[in-house]
Design an enzyme around this catalytic site. Structure first.
Site, short mmCIF file in Angstrom:
data_model
loop_
_atom_site.label_atom_id
_atom_site.label_comp_id
_atom_site.label_asym_id
_atom_site.label_seq_id
_atom_site.Cartn_x
_atom_site.Cartn_y
_atom_site.Cartn_z
N ASP A 32 -16.30 69.83 59.55
CA ASP A 32 -15.88 71.21 59.30
C ASP A 32 -15.16 71.75 60.54
O ASP A 32 -15.58 71.47 61.66
CB ASP A 32 -17.12 72.08 58.98
CG ASP A 32 -16.78 73.35 58.22
OD1 ASP A 32 -16.02 74.17 58.76
OD2 ASP A 32 -17.26 73.50 57.09
N GLY A 37 -16.61 78.58 57.64
CA GLY A 37 -18.02 78.15 57.68
C GLY A 37 -18.72 78.68 58.92
O GLY A 37 -18.08 79.21 59.84
N LEU A 62 -9.20 61.25 59.90
CA LEU A 62 -10.59 61.14 60.31
C LEU A 62 -11.03 59.69 60.12
O LEU A 62 -10.75 59.09 59.08
CB LEU A 62 -11.44 62.06 59.42
CG LEU A 62 -12.95 62.01 59.58
CD1 LEU A 62 -13.37 62.54 60.94
CD2 LEU A 62 -13.62 62.83 58.47
N ASN A 98 -5.45 62.88 53.80
CA ASN A 98 -6.27 62.25 54.84
C ASN A 98 -7.63 61.83 54.30
O ASN A 98 -8.13 60.74 54.59
CB ASN A 98 -6.46 63.19 56.03
CG ASN A 98 -5.21 63.31 56.87
OD1 ASN A 98 -4.41 62.37 56.94
ND2 ASN A 98 -5.01 64.46 57.50
N LYS A 104 -10.09 55.49 50.53
CA LYS A 104 -9.45 54.20 50.22
C LYS A 104 -9.88 53.14 51.22
O LYS A 104 -10.27 52.03 50.84
CB LYS A 104 -7.93 54.40 50.26
CG LYS A 104 -7.13 53.18 49.90
CD LYS A 104 -5.63 53.49 50.00
CE LYS A 104 -4.84 52.20 50.05
NZ LYS A 104 -3.56 52.37 50.74
N TYR A 144 -3.22 78.87 47.44
CA TYR A 144 -4.50 78.27 47.04
C TYR A 144 -4.34 77.51 45.72
O TYR A 144 -4.67 76.33 45.63
CB TYR A 144 -5.53 79.38 46.90
CG TYR A 144 -6.94 78.92 46.58
CD1 TYR A 144 -7.72 78.28 47.54
CD2 TYR A 144 -7.50 79.18 45.32
CE1 TYR A 144 -9.03 77.91 47.25
CE2 TYR A 144 -8.81 78.80 45.04
CZ TYR A 144 -9.57 78.17 46.01
OH TYR A 144 -10.87 77.79 45.72
N LYS A 148 -4.41 73.49 45.33
CA LYS A 148 -5.48 72.82 44.58
C LYS A 148 -4.88 71.96 43.46
O LYS A 148 -5.45 70.94 43.09
CB LYS A 148 -6.44 73.85 44.00
CG LYS A 148 -7.32 74.54 45.05
CD LYS A 148 -8.39 73.59 45.60
CE LYS A 148 -9.38 74.29 46.50
NZ LYS A 148 -10.42 73.40 47.03
P1 NAD Z 1 -16.41 78.42 52.21
O1 NAD Z 1 -15.23 79.13 52.77
O2 NAD Z 1 -17.76 78.98 52.47
O3 NAD Z 1 -16.41 76.89 52.67
C1 NAD Z 1 -15.25 76.16 52.98
C2 NAD Z 1 -15.52 75.36 54.24
O4 NAD Z 1 -14.39 74.55 54.55
C3 NAD Z 1 -15.79 76.24 55.46
O5 NAD Z 1 -16.94 75.79 56.14
C4 NAD Z 1 -14.53 76.07 56.30
O6 NAD Z 1 -14.77 76.26 57.69
C5 NAD Z 1 -14.12 74.66 55.94
N1 NAD Z 1 -12.69 74.37 56.15
C6 NAD Z 1 -11.63 75.11 55.72
N2 NAD Z 1 -10.47 74.51 56.06
C7 NAD Z 1 -10.81 73.37 56.72
C8 NAD Z 1 -10.07 72.32 57.33
N3 NAD Z 1 -8.72 72.34 57.34
N4 NAD Z 1 -10.73 71.31 57.92
C9 NAD Z 1 -12.10 71.28 57.94
N5 NAD Z 1 -12.85 72.25 57.39
C10 NAD Z 1 -12.22 73.27 56.77
O7 NAD Z 1 -16.14 78.29 50.63
P2 NAD Z 1 -17.06 77.70 49.47
O8 NAD Z 1 -17.28 78.78 48.49
O9 NAD Z 1 -18.22 76.98 50.03
O10 NAD Z 1 -16.04 76.66 48.80
C11 NAD Z 1 -16.14 75.27 49.01
C12 NAD Z 1 -15.09 74.55 48.17
O11 NAD Z 1 -15.31 74.86 46.79
C13 NAD Z 1 -13.66 74.97 48.49
O12 NAD Z 1 -12.83 73.82 48.41
C14 NAD Z 1 -13.31 75.93 47.38
O13 NAD Z 1 -11.93 75.94 47.09
C15 NAD Z 1 -14.12 75.37 46.21
N6 NAD Z 1 -14.42 76.42 45.22
C16 NAD Z 1 -15.39 77.34 45.46
C17 NAD Z 1 -15.62 78.34 44.51
C18 NAD Z 1 -16.70 79.37 44.69
O14 NAD Z 1 -16.83 80.25 43.82
N7 NAD Z 1 -17.52 79.34 45.72
C19 NAD Z 1 -14.87 78.38 43.32
C20 NAD Z 1 -13.88 77.42 43.14
C21 NAD Z 1 -13.67 76.43 44.08
#
Ligand code: NAD
Ligand code: UDP
Length: 330
Positions: A32, A37, A62, A98, A104, A144, A148
């Site tokens: 992360d 986060g 990574l 990545n 892979k 976004y 996605k």
């Molecule tokens: P969140 O923002 O709490 O968590 C995302 C995490 O990814 C964070 O810890 C952030 O620091 C980390 N992050 C962001 N960009 C990064 C990068 N380039 N490299 C490394 N770490 C990175 O959000 P969440 O609600 O926990 O969502 C998690 C995943 O689920 C996301 O991919 C989000 O698109 C997807 N999602 C969540 C919801 C929801 O309702 N919570 C709905 C649809 C999709």
């Protein structure tokens, strides 16, 4: 016991997922960059021999060894993902390349966290996985939504071209403890506004709907999807009970017993009007459906924020709201 990489593991969903994987005996590498986060979400795991944290941005390659990867890294709240839209696109495109490359090389199965946003402002209701969506490629949410969508395409093409074992979960609005209280999402905004005695900010007339899934149900579906061999197709995971934002505001006020007033604010541009998952595929392949009611899930979330209010500095910041230029008049 497997070694599992969770990108975005210090976020809301990632930290709950890691708790479940550790509890069943897996080793977890949490990757992360701490953009949205928080270390507090994983602090209880520091020192656990099954857990490792790497501060790393997935936009850079990574190199670790693993058996499975959950790719959750990406800001999820509209305020966060619009803060630096180009970075959001890079995370979903370059970052996903990545992470797929890692899968892979390690011959690891990868589950990618997609979203109901790939349906945009849907014209089909409820949304089935074979609906292609109604998405703006240029609007404020496009960084976004289109990110996605390209990530899903990357997954299926790594599967077709290189035989990478991919799983795609389309997550509908999920809420629960550890959501950042200031990230601007509706559940965290409404609860924290009600706990602070502030006005509840309903955007537009509040008739727009979402379908809210409690985090425990979501994580259950996510792990079931990863561990099944029936399908590599995208699967909707969400709670099909549809709620308007006005109803949500009234429910939150009622559960908290708050004196807060509902105020109407401008609707963000391109805000989807209705959203509700068809979960037939999840029922068929995963034998999954949500169990936690909205009232029960909101009560757990309210308890979490009450505790945070008494112990944590981040609670004292005010809730984020959309910038005026990203909104349309009420
Ligand atoms: P969140 O923002 O709490 O968590 C995302 C995490 O990814 C964070 O810890 C952030 O620091 C980390 N992050 C962001 N960009 C990064 C990068 N380039 N490299 C490394 N770490 C990175 O959000 P969440 O609600 O926990 O969502 C998690 C995943 O689920 C996301 O991919 C989000 O698109 C997807 N999602 C969540 C919801 C929801 O309702 N919570 C709905 C649809 C999709
Ligand atoms: N919303 C609202 N008040 C807020 C925050 C959000 O009325 O303080 C509305 C928003 O306009 C949208 C819904 O709640 O219709 C869900 O917004 P959120 O940002 O949680 O997620 P989205 O599903 O739009 O990505």
């Amino acid at each position: 016991m497997a070694t599992i990489v969770v990108t975005g593991g210090a976020g809301f969903l990632g930290s709950h997922l890691i708790d479940r994987l550790i509890a069943r005996g897996d080793d977890v590498v949490c990757v992360d960059n701490l953009f949205t986060g928080r270390k507090d979400n994983i602090r209880h795991l520091i020192g656990n021999p099954q857990f490792e944290f790497i501060r790393h941005d997935i936009v850079n390659p990574l190199y670790v060894e693993c058996d499975q990867i959950y790719n959750l890294a990406c800001p999820a709240s509209p305020v966060s993902y619009q803060y630096n839209p180009i970075k959001t696109i890079k995370t979903s495109s370059v970052g996903t390349v990545n992470v797929l490359g890692l899968a892979k090389r390690c011959q690891a199965r990868i589950l990618h966290a997609s979203t109901s946003e790939i349906y945009g402002d849907p014209e089909v209701h409820p949304q089935t996985e074979d609906y292609w969506g109604h998405v703006s490629s240029t609007g404020p949410r496009s960084c976004y939504d289109e990110g996605k969508r390209v990530a899903e395409s990357l997954c299926v093409n790594y599967h077709r071209s290189h035989g990478v074992e991919t799983r795609i979960i389309r997550i509908f609005n999920t809420y629960g403890p550890r959501m950042d209280p200031n990230d601007g999402r509706v559940v965290s905004n409404f609860i924290n506004q009600a706990l602070r005695g502030q006005d509840i900010s309903v955007y537009g007339d509040g008739s727009q709907t979402r379908s809210f899934c409690f985090v425990d149900d979501l994580i259950d579906g996510m792990i079931r999807l990863m561990d099944q061999d029936e399908t590599t197709e995208p699967v909707n995971i969400g709670n099909p009970v549809e709620t308007s934002m006005l109803e949500l505001a009234q429910t939150v006020i009622g559960l908290i017993g708050s004196q807060s007033e509902i105020v109407h604010m401008p609707l963000p541009k391109d805000d989807p009007t209705r959203r509700c998952p068809d979960i037939t595929r999840a029922k068929t392949y995963l034998d999954w459906e949500p169990r936690v009611s909205l009232a029960s899930g909101l009560s757990s979330t309210i308890d979490y924020y009450r505790q945070l209010r008494d112990t944590d500095d981040i609670w004292t910041n005010s809730s984020h709201q959309h910038e005026p230029e990203a909104t349309v008049p009420v």
